[in-house]
Design an enzyme around this catalytic site. Structure first.
Site, PDB file in Angstrom:
ATOM      1  N   ALA A   6       0.839  -1.200   0.000  1.00  0.00           N
ATOM      2  CA  ALA A   6       0.000   0.000   0.000  1.00  0.00           C
ATOM      3  C   ALA A   6       0.871   1.246   0.000  1.00  0.00           C
ATOM      4  O   ALA A   6       2.092   1.173   0.191  1.00  0.00           O
ATOM      5  CB  ALA A   6      -0.965   0.044   1.171  1.00  0.00           C
ATOM      6  N   THR A   7       0.230   2.373  -0.190  1.00  0.00           N
ATOM      7  CA  THR A   7       0.893   3.667  -0.097  1.00  0.00           C
ATOM      8  C   THR A   7      -0.005   4.601   0.692  1.00  0.00           C
ATOM      9  O   THR A   7      -1.185   4.744   0.375  1.00  0.00           O
ATOM     10  CB  THR A   7       1.140   4.280  -1.491  1.00  0.00           C
ATOM     11  OG1 THR A   7       1.909   3.364  -2.274  1.00  0.00           O
ATOM     12  CG2 THR A   7       1.879   5.602  -1.393  1.00  0.00           C
ATOM     13  N   ALA A   8       0.553   5.223   1.711  1.00  0.00           N
ATOM     14  CA  ALA A   8      -0.157   6.250   2.472  1.00  0.00           C
ATOM     15  C   ALA A   8       0.784   7.436   2.634  1.00  0.00           C
ATOM     16  O   ALA A   8       1.991   7.260   2.813  1.00  0.00           O
ATOM     17  CB  ALA A   8      -0.601   5.724   3.828  1.00  0.00           C
ATOM     18  N   GLU A  22      -4.205   5.029  -1.209  1.00  0.00           N
ATOM     19  CA  GLU A  22      -4.944   4.380  -2.290  1.00  0.00           C
ATOM     20  C   GLU A  22      -5.785   3.259  -1.690  1.00  0.00           C
ATOM     21  O   GLU A  22      -5.683   2.990  -0.500  1.00  0.00           O
ATOM     22  CB  GLU A  22      -3.984   3.891  -3.377  1.00  0.00           C
ATOM     23  CG  GLU A  22      -2.719   3.223  -2.887  1.00  0.00           C
ATOM     24  CD  GLU A  22      -2.952   1.919  -2.196  1.00  0.00           C
ATOM     25  OE1 GLU A  22      -3.712   1.101  -2.734  1.00  0.00           O
ATOM     26  OE2 GLU A  22      -2.381   1.704  -1.125  1.00  0.00           O
ATOM     27  N   SER A 174      -0.326  -0.850  -5.102  1.00  0.00           N
ATOM     28  CA  SER A 174      -1.097   0.380  -4.899  1.00  0.00           C
ATOM     29  C   SER A 174      -2.006   0.620  -6.091  1.00  0.00           C
ATOM     30  O   SER A 174      -1.618   0.371  -7.229  1.00  0.00           O
ATOM     31  CB  SER A 174      -0.158   1.579  -4.733  1.00  0.00           C
ATOM     32  OG  SER A 174       0.671   1.424  -3.606  1.00  0.00           O
TER      33      SER A 174
END
Length: 196
Positions: A6-8, A22, A174
Site C-alpha cells: 500500500a501507499t499512504a 490508495e 497500490s
C-alpha cells in the site's frame, strides 16, 4: 524489513493536514479488494497506514476506544501529541508480535497542525510530510520536490494526490482510487474519493 503493501502519505502545512491512501488491498500479487479504506477519522484525529489490513483496522478500533476512554476519564480532550504517544505505547506493547503496519497520525490542536509517523514497534517521529508503504520511495520524491509549509490546503491536497498517483503508476500493490482526508487549522474535516 520488507516493504508493506500500500501507499499512504501525510502532509502538514500551516493551514492544516492532509492524509491520503490508495484503496487496493493485495497480498502476494493477488488483489483481494479494490475498496479498502486506509484513511480514517478517529475522534478529532486522522490516521492512515500501510501494511496488513486487519492490523490497520484493529489499531483504528483500539484508538477509537482509547481516545474516548481518555476523554471520558479526564473530562478534557486529548492533545495530538498525547494521542500519537498513546498509539506509540500501544504499538510498543505488542513488540514481540507486532502489528505489521506503518502509521501516519495527525490532527490539529492549540499547538497547530501536527503529523507523526510510527513504525510497527512504536517509534514516534514528528514530521512535515511522510510516505509509508511500498509506494513510499516513489511518493517521497514528489513531496520533496514540491513541498512548501506555506502552501494552502487545496495545493497540499493536489500535491498529495500527485504523489499517490505517481506511486500507483509504479507500485503494483497500490491502486484503485485515492482516499483524501483534509483537516484545517480550525479542526474542520473533509473527506474525498478520487477515482484513479
Amino acid at each position: 524489513m520488507e516493504e508493506l503493501p500500500a501507499t499512504a502519505i501525510g502532509l502538514k502545512v500551516n493551514d492544516g493536514i492532509v492524509l491520503a491512501s490508495e484503496r487496493r488491498l493485495s497480498y502476494g500479487g493477488y488483489v483481494l479488494s479494490k475498496q479498502a479504506k486506509k484513511v480514517h477519522k478517529i475522534g478529532k484525529f486522522l490516521m492512515a497506514g500501510a501494511g496488513i489490513y486487519g492490523d490497520l483496522q484493529t489499531l483504528t478500533r483500539i484508538m477509537n476506544v482509547e481516545i474516548k476512554y481518555y476523554e471520558i476519564s479526564t473530562g478534557k480532550p486529548i492533545s495530538v501529541h498525547a494521542a500519537a504517544k498513546l498509539l506509540s505505547v500501544i504499538l510498543y506493547q505488542y513488540k514481540v508480535m507486532p502489528f505489521i503496519s506503518e502509521i501516519l497520525f495527525g490532527g490539529v490542536d492549540e499547538k497547530g497542525p501536527q503529523l507523526y509517523v510510527l513504525d510497527p514497534i512504536g517509534s514516534l517521529i514528528e514530521d512535515n510530510y511522510a510516505a509509508v508503504g511500498s509506494g513510499a520511495r516513489i511518493a517521497i520524491g514528489v513531496l520533496e520536490s514540491e513541498y512548501d509549509p506555506n502552501m494552502n490546503l487545496d495545493i497540499a491536497a493536489q500535491l498529495i494526490t500527485k504523489a499517490i498517483k505517481a506511486s500507483i503508476e509504479r507500485d503494483i500493490t497500490s491502486g484503485d482510487g485515492i482516499d483524501l482526508a483534509i483537516m484545517d487549522k480550525k479542526g474542520n474535516y473533509e473527506n474525498k474519493f478520487i477515482p484513479y
